[in-house]
Enzyme design. Structure first.
Site: not given
Length: 623
Positions: A2, A618
């Site tokens: 966030c 990734k």
């Protein structure tokens, strides 16, 4: 995980930007933290106007272009990583309550939101979202009206006293158009100081384009900022102070928190990753509560086999978890490489629980293993770090690891968070099946809660480990040895060195030495040894010390990871890296960290890009 931005300027100034410009730019700068929705709120002409949208900041900007917001010098914004409630427009921040008079954005997890929601519902409040943030905003509005006598700062102080968990809250109110009030506990918040304008951000990335002067807030502090001042108090109203500092990084470095690489930053994120994964999963009495585990309890009680499927680092986390789950639950547990699982005709039925570990939730091999398991009637629990990814959707239930986004290809904090979440699952099953009494579970949970601080102790000793890494930059091969839970730690240490330093490295179970690997040991060969606690199984500790003697006698350079107070290793080690004392099953959360730091130091000294090593991705989305 966030991102938060706040801005307040002065009406009528000559700047060529408004609050919305600053907030949107700040949110873009904070995108690296990871998120699934975004929103902004501004004050103008006696009203709060807001827009919020599931998806990326670009989707929010499209919505604002469709329905413009007024020019304003006061605004707050947020990018959300879903925890309570899915990634929807309704659950996105800001939450605007009190008839549109109060807007709040929030990072973190409110642990007691269920009790607070019930309390506020009984007072007649209705909720439109399923988030803990709307509960916090409504509580702030209630306290503002009934206890704080219209003082927003006092209301925030009292609200902070009522909330349990980790949180950063920012609030604006139509009664106070000249200020933003914020609070923090175990969630980051920084003040940016300008001339005739001030800023708030989850980190300095949120305002680095506008000022390099900042103040870091400490836990349990409230700050009130206006365009030309700021005031800090504690939650009880007593004056307090922040920590001023000058930002010397550029915008790109700010995203890394001033660290050399994302991997370095993510190693330092690990205390928070473990702490946040534990948050909200225990009630006030210390009982484990996994509300996300929406599988009928009778089915979980009937499980007679657990299979963990994963790849790479996640598979090693599964190997660590196997020791704990079998010990606590007395359920036979297997760990399978996901890409091998479905090709060997595994024995799976309706009494099998498959636990699928994936940081991204998009690892194709793991997804295919899950699909195969479900076809055979097994229930699947995902342990995943990415809300809204494929794996949680295809599993029967999901335990999220709240590690925040992991940018570096080589996994660090996700590994520790996966172990933590797996331990929670194992303890929950033991609690549910009656293998462990409540007081036993509480003791283990207390040990888990101590881990973030102990991980930080290891990180605080990083310079010794980095110097060791730099001194071994010319090594041709490094071996890693461990027993019990130290064995998968050895495998993970070797993998890190392969991934980012392109150095031959192998991990072995120390008991296998005489069965072949000792032939690799020659004069000057670096060998890491993960030593179990002497306070655990004495025979295991003695055997590993004997292994150290064996390889030292053959010329190995022994690098020993041992807990504080373990003097038995002193005379047999060339180098000793000390870790805090911890129960045997907790040791992987500590012993892994020096191996990460070492690998990062070697790769950095070699001049390699540790965040994007060659040939690797990734998220492996093909088989």
């Amino acid at each position: 995980m966030c991102g938060i931005v706040g801005y307040i300027g002065q009406a009528g100034d000559t700047r060529n930007y408004y609050a919305l410009d600053v907030v949107l730019e700040g949110l873009r700068r904070l995108e690296y933290r990871g998120y699934d929705s975004a929103g902004v709120a501004v004050y103008a002409d006696g009203e709060i106007s807001f827009r919020k949208k599931a998806g990326k900041v670009a989707a929010l900007e499209t919505e604002i272009a469709r329905a413009p917001l007024p020019d304003s010098v006061l605004g707050i914004g947020h990018t959300r990583w879903a925890t309570h409630g899915g990634p929807t427009d309704v659950n996105a921040h800001p939450h605007v309550v009190a008839g549109g008079r109060l807007a709040v954005v929030h990072n973190g997890i409110i642990e007691n939101f269920s009790e607070l929601r019930a309390e506020l519902t009984a007072k007649g409040y209705n909720f439109v979202s399923s988030t803990d943030t709307e509960v916090a905003a409504t509580l702030l509005a209630e306290i503002y009206k009934t206890e704080a006598e219209g003082d927003l700062t006092r209301a925030m102080q009292l609200t902070g006293q009522r909330l349990d968990g980790a949180f950063t809250l920012l609030a604006i109110h139509v009664d106070h158009p000249d200020r933003i009030v914020a609070a923090r506990r175990n969630s980051p918040l920084v003040i940016g100081l300008g001339e005739g304008e001030n800023f708030l951000g989850s980190d300095v990335s949120g305002f680095i384009d506008y000022t390099r002067s900042a103040v870091e807030l400490s836990n349990d502090q409230v700050v009130t900022i206006t365009a030309d001042s700021y005031e800090i108090t504690d939650f009880h109203g007593a004056p307090s102070e922040g920590k001023p500092f000058a930002v010397e990084w550029d915008a790109a470095a700010a995203e890394k928190g001033g660290f050399h690489s994302f991997m370095d930053k993510e190693i330092h994120d690990q205390p928070a990753a473990v702490r946040d994964t534990l948050l909200g999963r225990m009630d006030e009495d210390g009982k484990l509560m996994l509300d996300e585990l929406r599988i009928d309890e009778s089915i979980l009680r009937s499980v007679d086999k657990i299979i963990v499927v994963a790849c790479g680092t996640a598979a090693y986390a599964g190997q660590v978890a196997r020791y704990a789950i079998e010990h606590w639950c007395r359920i036979p547990t297997e760990v399978e490489l996901a890409h091998e699982f479905r090709y060997r005709d595994p024995i799976v039925n309706e009494k099998t629980l498959v636990v699928a570990l994936s940081q991204s939730g998009e690892t194709m091999d793991t997804l295919m293993a899950v699909r195969h398991a479900r076809e055979q009637g097994a229930k699947v629990v995902a342990i995943c770090n990415t809300v809204g990814s494929t794996l949680p959707r295809e599993a029967d239930a999901c335990l999220y690891t709240y590690a925040g986004p992991e940018i570096a290809v080589a996994s660090t904090k996700a590994f520790l968070a996966q172990i933590t979440a797996s331990y929670l699952l194992g303890l929950y099953l033991a609690q549910l099946r009656g293998n462990k009494f409540a007081d036993e579970v509480r003791v283990i949970l207390d040990s888990l809660r101590e881990m973030p601080a102990k991980i930080q102790e290891v990180i605080d000793n990083e310079e010794q480990i980095k110097q060791l890494g730099r001194s071994m930059v010319d090594a041709k091969s490094v071996l890693f040895l461990g027993r019990h839970v130290g064995y998968p730690v050895a495998l993970e240490g070797a993998l890190k060195l392969k991934e980012i330093a392109y150095l031959h490295a192998e991990g072995f179970a120390a008991g296998e030495l005489k069965h072949g690997p000792i032939a690799l040991v020659e004069d000057g060969q670096p060998v890491f040894v993960i030593v179990p606690s002497p306070r655990g199984r004495d025979s295991l500790h003695a055997k590993v010390v004997s292994n150290i003697q064996e390889i030292r006698a053959r010329g190995a350079v022994t690098i020993v990871i041992a807990e504080e107070g373990d003097t038995a290793v002193d005379e047999h080690a060339n180098y000793i890296i000390r870790i805090p004392q911890a129960p045997t099953l907790m040791q992987p959360l500590l012993a892994t960290v020096p191996l990460q730091i070492f690998a990062c130091a070697v790769a950095t000294e070699k001049g390699f890009d540790v965040d994007q090593p060659r040939n690797l991705a990734k998220s492996v989305t093909v088989e």
